[in-house]
Design a protein around this motif. Structure first.
Motif, PDB file in Angstrom:
ATOM      1  N   ARG A  15       0.761  -1.225  -0.153  1.00  0.00           N
ATOM      2  CA  ARG A  15      -0.043  -0.084  -0.181  1.00  0.00           C
ATOM      3  C   ARG A  15       0.367   1.492  -0.027  1.00  0.00           C
ATOM      4  O   ARG A  15       1.610   1.262   0.697  1.00  0.00           O
ATOM      5  N   ASP A  16       0.415   2.164  -0.647  1.00  0.00           N
ATOM      6  CA  ASP A  16       0.985   3.775  -0.533  1.00  0.00           C
ATOM      7  C   ASP A  16       0.344   4.462   0.381  1.00  0.00           C
ATOM      8  O   ASP A  16      -0.293   5.119   1.159  1.00  0.00           O
ATOM      9  N   GLU A  17       1.520   4.372   2.043  1.00  0.00           N
ATOM     10  CA  GLU A  17       1.302   5.260   2.638  1.00  0.00           C
ATOM     11  C   GLU A  17       1.888   6.191   3.489  1.00  0.00           C
ATOM     12  O   GLU A  17       1.961   6.656   4.222  1.00  0.00           O
ATOM     13  N   GLY A  18       3.020   6.511   2.354  1.00  0.00           N
ATOM     14  CA  GLY A  18       3.355   7.723   2.180  1.00  0.00           C
ATOM     15  C   GLY A  18       5.218   7.496   2.649  1.00  0.00           C
ATOM     16  O   GLY A  18       5.151   6.310   3.130  1.00  0.00           O
ATOM     17  N   ASN A  19       6.003   8.497   2.785  1.00  0.00           N
ATOM     18  CA  ASN A  19       7.485   8.332   3.390  1.00  0.00           C
ATOM     19  C   ASN A  19       7.412   9.258   4.561  1.00  0.00           C
ATOM     20  O   ASN A  19       6.601  10.359   4.925  1.00  0.00           O
ATOM     21  N   HIS A  53       0.081  23.205  10.939  1.00  0.00           N
ATOM     22  CA  HIS A  53       1.128  21.894  11.139  1.00  0.00           C
ATOM     23  C   HIS A  53      -0.042  20.664  11.518  1.00  0.00           C
ATOM     24  O   HIS A  53      -0.086  19.830  11.127  1.00  0.00           O
ATOM     25  N   VAL A  54      -1.295  21.446  12.180  1.00  0.00           N
ATOM     26  CA  VAL A  54      -2.310  19.935  12.764  1.00  0.00           C
ATOM     27  C   VAL A  54      -2.767  19.734  11.214  1.00  0.00           C
ATOM     28  O   VAL A  54      -3.371  19.167  11.635  1.00  0.00           O
ATOM     29  N   ALA A  55      -3.250  20.679  10.649  1.00  0.00           N
ATOM     30  CA  ALA A  55      -4.655  21.038  10.033  1.00  0.00           C
ATOM     31  C   ALA A  55      -3.304  19.845   8.763  1.00  0.00           C
ATOM     32  O   ALA A  55      -4.793  18.299   7.869  1.00  0.00           O
ATOM     33  N   ALA A  56      -1.741  19.307   8.409  1.00  0.00           N
ATOM     34  CA  ALA A  56      -1.376  19.097   7.942  1.00  0.00           C
ATOM     35  C   ALA A  56      -1.859  17.437   8.228  1.00  0.00           C
ATOM     36  O   ALA A  56      -1.350  16.150   7.849  1.00  0.00           O
ATOM     37  N   ILE A  57      -1.350  17.026   9.490  1.00  0.00           N
ATOM     38  CA  ILE A  57      -0.960  16.222  10.115  1.00  0.00           C
ATOM     39  C   ILE A  57      -2.667  15.168   9.920  1.00  0.00           C
ATOM     40  O   ILE A  57      -3.129  13.685   9.289  1.00  0.00           O
ATOM     41  N   ILE A  58      -3.859  16.275  10.074  1.00  0.00           N
ATOM     42  CA  ILE A  58      -4.948  15.167  10.286  1.00  0.00           C
ATOM     43  C   ILE A  58      -4.946  15.206   9.082  1.00  0.00           C
ATOM     44  O   ILE A  58      -5.927  14.431   8.088  1.00  0.00           O
ATOM     45  N   TYR A  59      -5.083  16.370   8.046  1.00  0.00           N
ATOM     46  CA  TYR A  59      -5.074  15.504   6.877  1.00  0.00           C
ATOM     47  C   TYR A  59      -4.380  14.015   6.182  1.00  0.00           C
ATOM     48  O   TYR A  59      -5.097  13.641   5.103  1.00  0.00           O
ATOM     49  N   PHE A  60      -3.257  14.351   6.590  1.00  0.00           N
ATOM     50  CA  PHE A  60      -2.402  13.000   6.104  1.00  0.00           C
ATOM     51  C   PHE A  60      -3.316  11.545   6.673  1.00  0.00           C
ATOM     52  O   PHE A  60      -2.978  10.722   5.617  1.00  0.00           O
ATOM     53  N   PHE A  61      -3.446  11.882   7.734  1.00  0.00           N
ATOM     54  CA  PHE A  61      -3.430  10.745   8.050  1.00  0.00           C
ATOM     55  C   PHE A  61      -4.813  10.089   7.677  1.00  0.00           C
ATOM     56  O   PHE A  61      -5.518   8.777   7.832  1.00  0.00           O
ATOM     57  N   THR A  62      -5.915  11.226   7.861  1.00  0.00           N
ATOM     58  CA  THR A  62      -7.531  10.936   6.886  1.00  0.00           C
ATOM     59  C   THR A  62      -7.321  10.592   5.374  1.00  0.00           C
ATOM     60  O   THR A  62      -7.549   9.741   5.348  1.00  0.00           O
ATOM     61  N   LYS A  63      -6.026  10.683   4.736  1.00  0.00           N
ATOM     62  CA  LYS A  63      -5.917  10.568   3.654  1.00  0.00           C
ATOM     63  C   LYS A  63      -5.505   9.347   3.294  1.00  0.00           C
ATOM     64  O   LYS A  63      -4.810   8.716   2.112  1.00  0.00           O
ATOM     65  N   ASN A  64      -5.046   8.236   4.715  1.00  0.00           N
ATOM     66  CA  ASN A  64      -4.044   6.978   4.811  1.00  0.00           C
ATOM     67  C   ASN A  64      -2.768   7.729   4.506  1.00  0.00           C
ATOM     68  O   ASN A  64      -2.507   5.815   3.366  1.00  0.00           O
ATOM     69  N   LYS A  65      -2.408   8.489   4.689  1.00  0.00           N
ATOM     70  CA  LYS A  65      -0.915   8.719   4.645  1.00  0.00           C
ATOM     71  C   LYS A  65      -0.467   8.298   5.466  1.00  0.00           C
ATOM     72  O   LYS A  65       0.408   9.936   6.551  1.00  0.00           O
ATOM     73  N   LYS A  66       0.340   7.704   6.169  1.00  0.00           N
ATOM     74  CA  LYS A  66      -0.055   7.413   7.688  1.00  0.00           C
ATOM     75  C   LYS A  66       1.601   7.466   7.979  1.00  0.00           C
ATOM     76  O   LYS A  66       2.470   8.159   8.833  1.00  0.00           O
ATOM     77  N   MET A  67       2.833   6.861   6.831  1.00  0.00           N
ATOM     78  CA  MET A  67       3.971   7.485   7.287  1.00  0.00           C
ATOM     79  C   MET A  67       4.081   9.058   6.824  1.00  0.00           C
ATOM     80  O   MET A  67       5.198   9.467   7.792  1.00  0.00           O
ATOM     81  N   THR A  68       3.193   9.416   6.610  1.00  0.00           N
ATOM     82  CA  THR A  68       4.312  11.160   5.765  1.00  0.00           C
ATOM     83  C   THR A  68       3.007  11.481   7.390  1.00  0.00           C
ATOM     84  O   THR A  68       3.440  13.006   7.922  1.00  0.00           O
TER      85      THR A  68
END
Length: 99
Positions: A15-19, A53-68
């Protein structure tokens, strides 16, 4: 997962979970770009960086980019440590303690 047939460790689903490093880089840019605006006297813009920064954390976790998202959390920890250390130095220098 460990496969007994071929004796190798393979991930069952790729799966593509980011970097993590991309998340750290995004976190750096979130704080670096608003600090450039302070050169031109726009100091209030620097205070929106933690909100972004907090908005970006929430965004990436909701888009299944957990590693990012984890990379952003790592940079948040680093930023908090640096900000509190600098704040401590400023408060200490304002104290004018002559011991």
């Amino acid at each position: 997962m460990y496969s007994e047939e071929n004796g190798s460790n393979k991930q069952s689903v790729n799966r593509d979970e980011g970097n993590v490093w991309v998340g750290i880089g995004i976190g750096f840019l979130i704080y670096f770009i608003p600090s450039l605006f302070t050169i031109f006297g726009l100091f209030p813009i620097a205070f929106i960086a933690p909100i972004i920064h907090v908005a970006a954390i929430i965004y990436f976790f909701t888009k299944n980019k957990k590693m990012t998202g984890i990379g952003l959390l790592i940079f948040a920890g680093i930023a908090i440590l640096l900000i509190t250390a600098c704040f401590g130095f400023v408060i200490y220098s304002l104290n004018n303690y002559q011991g």
